[in-house]
Design an enzyme around this catalytic site. Structure first.
Site, short mmCIF file in Angstrom:
data_model
loop_
_atom_site.label_atom_id
_atom_site.label_comp_id
_atom_site.label_asym_id
_atom_site.label_seq_id
_atom_site.Cartn_x
_atom_site.Cartn_y
_atom_site.Cartn_z
N ARG A 1 19.33 16.52 -15.12
CA ARG A 1 19.33 17.78 -14.39
C ARG A 1 19.55 18.94 -15.34
O ARG A 1 20.36 18.85 -16.26
CB ARG A 1 20.45 17.76 -13.33
CG ARG A 1 19.94 17.38 -11.97
CD ARG A 1 21.02 17.11 -10.96
NE ARG A 1 22.03 18.15 -10.81
CZ ARG A 1 23.01 18.08 -9.91
NH1 ARG A 1 23.07 17.03 -9.09
NH2 ARG A 1 23.90 19.03 -9.81
N ARG B 1 30.34 25.25 -14.10
CA ARG B 1 30.43 24.72 -12.73
C ARG B 1 31.88 24.29 -12.42
O ARG B 1 32.36 24.48 -11.30
CB ARG B 1 29.48 23.52 -12.56
CG ARG B 1 28.01 23.96 -12.48
CD ARG B 1 27.05 22.81 -12.78
NE ARG B 1 27.15 21.72 -11.85
CZ ARG B 1 26.70 20.48 -12.10
NH1 ARG B 1 26.13 20.20 -13.27
NH2 ARG B 1 26.82 19.54 -11.20
N ARG C 1 31.56 25.05 0.16
CA ARG C 1 32.03 25.34 -1.19
C ARG C 1 32.77 26.65 -1.28
O ARG C 1 33.23 27.03 -2.36
CB ARG C 1 30.83 25.42 -2.13
CG ARG C 1 30.53 24.14 -2.88
CD ARG C 1 29.19 24.35 -3.53
NE ARG C 1 29.10 23.73 -4.82
CZ ARG C 1 28.51 22.55 -5.01
NH1 ARG C 1 28.05 21.86 -4.01
NH2 ARG C 1 28.41 22.08 -6.23
N LYS D 1 30.53 12.41 -5.44
CA LYS D 1 30.24 12.72 -4.03
C LYS D 1 28.88 12.17 -3.61
O LYS D 1 28.74 11.57 -2.55
CB LYS D 1 30.26 14.25 -3.80
CG LYS D 1 31.56 14.92 -4.20
CD LYS D 1 31.53 16.42 -3.96
CE LYS D 1 30.50 17.18 -4.76
NZ LYS D 1 30.71 17.18 -6.22
N ARG E 1 24.33 11.40 -16.80
CA ARG E 1 23.59 11.21 -15.54
C ARG E 1 22.09 11.45 -15.73
O ARG E 1 21.67 12.44 -16.32
CB ARG E 1 24.10 12.17 -14.47
CG ARG E 1 23.26 12.10 -13.20
CD ARG E 1 23.89 12.79 -12.03
NE ARG E 1 24.14 14.20 -12.25
CZ ARG E 1 24.75 14.99 -11.38
NH1 ARG E 1 25.22 14.48 -10.24
NH2 ARG E 1 24.95 16.25 -11.64
P1 AP5 Z 1 27.47 11.87 -8.67
O1 AP5 Z 1 27.73 10.93 -7.55
O2 AP5 Z 1 26.07 12.35 -8.89
O3 AP5 Z 1 28.50 13.10 -8.61
P2 AP5 Z 1 28.57 14.37 -7.67
O4 AP5 Z 1 29.99 14.60 -7.31
O5 AP5 Z 1 27.59 14.24 -6.54
O6 AP5 Z 1 28.10 15.47 -8.72
P3 AP5 Z 1 27.11 16.70 -8.60
O7 AP5 Z 1 26.94 17.21 -10.00
O8 AP5 Z 1 25.86 16.35 -7.87
O9 AP5 Z 1 27.98 17.68 -7.77
P4 AP5 Z 1 27.85 19.17 -7.64
O10 AP5 Z 1 28.70 19.41 -6.46
O11 AP5 Z 1 28.16 19.99 -8.82
O12 AP5 Z 1 26.24 19.38 -7.49
P5 AP5 Z 1 25.33 19.76 -6.26
O13 AP5 Z 1 24.08 19.01 -6.42
O14 AP5 Z 1 26.06 19.68 -4.99
O15 AP5 Z 1 28.00 11.16 -10.02
C1 AP5 Z 1 27.87 11.79 -11.28
C2 AP5 Z 1 27.55 10.71 -12.33
O16 AP5 Z 1 28.68 9.84 -12.45
C3 AP5 Z 1 26.35 9.81 -11.97
O17 AP5 Z 1 25.64 9.48 -13.16
C4 AP5 Z 1 27.00 8.55 -11.37
O18 AP5 Z 1 26.20 7.39 -11.61
C5 AP5 Z 1 28.33 8.49 -12.12
N1 AP5 Z 1 29.42 7.96 -11.31
C6 AP5 Z 1 29.65 8.17 -9.99
N2 AP5 Z 1 30.76 7.54 -9.58
C7 AP5 Z 1 31.25 6.90 -10.69
C8 AP5 Z 1 32.41 6.07 -10.90
N3 AP5 Z 1 33.26 5.76 -9.90
N4 AP5 Z 1 32.61 5.59 -12.16
C9 AP5 Z 1 31.75 5.90 -13.17
N5 AP5 Z 1 30.63 6.66 -13.03
C10 AP5 Z 1 30.40 7.17 -11.79
O19 AP5 Z 1 25.08 21.33 -6.54
C11 AP5 Z 1 24.30 21.77 -7.63
C12 AP5 Z 1 24.21 23.29 -7.58
O20 AP5 Z 1 23.56 23.70 -6.34
C13 AP5 Z 1 25.55 24.05 -7.57
O21 AP5 Z 1 26.03 24.27 -8.88
C14 AP5 Z 1 25.15 25.36 -6.86
O22 AP5 Z 1 24.44 26.21 -7.73
C15 AP5 Z 1 24.17 24.88 -5.79
N6 AP5 Z 1 24.83 24.51 -4.53
C16 AP5 Z 1 24.85 23.26 -3.93
N7 AP5 Z 1 25.55 23.31 -2.79
C17 AP5 Z 1 25.99 24.59 -2.63
C18 AP5 Z 1 26.79 25.25 -1.65
N8 AP5 Z 1 27.27 24.58 -0.59
N9 AP5 Z 1 27.05 26.56 -1.84
C19 AP5 Z 1 26.55 27.25 -2.90
N10 AP5 Z 1 25.81 26.69 -3.87
C20 AP5 Z 1 25.53 25.37 -3.75
#
Ligand code: AP5
Length: 215
Positions: free
Chosen positions: A160, A171, A88, A13, A127
């Site tokens: 991270r 998660r 979410r 994402k 990552r």
């Molecule tokens: P990346 O693009 O970073 O993936 P992502 O889907 O963004 O993963 P996240 O871990 O950031 O998502 P998340 O939703 O768990 O975390 P968030 O920060 O929102 O790609 C991942 C890796 O794969 C990278 O190394 C990339 O290079 C690689 N990659 C990408 N595409 C690829 C491909 N096509 N092929 C190969 N490799 C690839 O949330 C973190 C925490 O914050 C949550 O757990 C929660 O505690 C809190 N939080 C955030 N938002 C909320 C909310 N709305 N409500 C409540 N809590 C929240």
């Protein structure tokens, strides 16, 4: 246009959202990035959020909706928003609906990146990100030129805290239990929901996303 990039942790994402925002001038609204910025700045909100994030749990809806409301009130949001990692929960989806209605706009689509769990665990284990400029790399699929150093700004890359395998599995569980049901909410509301195979090269996924938003 306003749309949601939806999918489990590690689905891509952030990677895809950053490309879409840069190429098509959307505002990317990532609640995860906003929480990490608050944490790095040592704000009360960041300190409160930390215990939830480190445990792989969701931060309370009221905190998230307050943050999103502030950003949506800014002029930058008028160009169109790509929501990354939000909403979410069904309560967040309802809150977003109210917010968009108040602003006289609406949600155009939900784009879901589908990737198998084992690939997600592998991606998140690899990552690393730059705390200075936010660039994201992957030790297996997209490594920096020099290990642990950001190609863009020379910063020291870090993993991270919530990318440890046990936290990643938590998660994924939270995603299935609390976040995946949001899709049924949008389907029932008549918002177009498109599934995209996210286990393909970044550019291929990007092309398909762009096609779905008519670019
Ligand atoms: P990346 O693009 O970073 O993936 P992502 O889907 O963004 O993963 P996240 O871990 O950031 O998502 P998340 O939703 O768990 O975390 P968030 O920060 O929102 O790609 C991942 C890796 O794969 C990278 O190394 C990339 O290079 C690689 N990659 C990408 N595409 C690829 C491909 N096509 N092929 C190969 N490799 C690839 O949330 C973190 C925490 O914050 C949550 O757990 C929660 O505690 C809190 N939080 C955030 N938002 C909320 C909310 N709305 N409500 C409540 N809590 C929240």
């Amino acid at each position: 246009m306003n749309f949601i990039l939806f999918g489990p942790p590690g689905a891509g994402k952030g990677t895809q959202g950053a490309l879409l925002a840069e190429r098509f001038d959307f505002l990317r609204l990532s609640t995860g990035d906003m929480l990490r910025e608050a944490l790095a700045a040592g704000t009360q909100l960041g300190l409160e959020a930390r215990k939830f994030m480190a445990a792989g749990e969701l931060v309370p809806d009221t905190v998230i909706l307050g943050m999103v409301r502030d950003v949506m009130a800014s002029p930058a949001a008028r160009a169109g928003v790509v929501f990354d990692g939000f909403p979410r929960t069904t309560a967040q989806a309802e809150g977003l609906g109210d917010l968009l209605r108040d602003l006289g706009t609406k949600l155009d689509a939900v784009l879901v990146l589908d990737v198998e769990d084992e690939e997600l665990v592998r991606r998140l284990a690899g990552r690393v990100a730059c705390p200075n400029c936010g660039a994201v790399y992957n030790r297996f699929t997209d490594p920096p030129r020099s290990e642990d150093t950001c190609d863009r700004c020379g910063g020291t890359l870090v993993q991270r805290e919530d990318d440890r395998e046990d936290t990643v599995r938590r998660r994924l569980h939270v995603y299935r239990e609390q976040t995946a049901p949001v899709l049924a909410f949008y389907e029932a509301a008549g918002v177009p929901v498109h599934h995209i195979a996210g286990d393909r090269p970044v550019e291929e996924v990007q092309r398909e996303l762009a096609r779905h938003i008519g670019r």
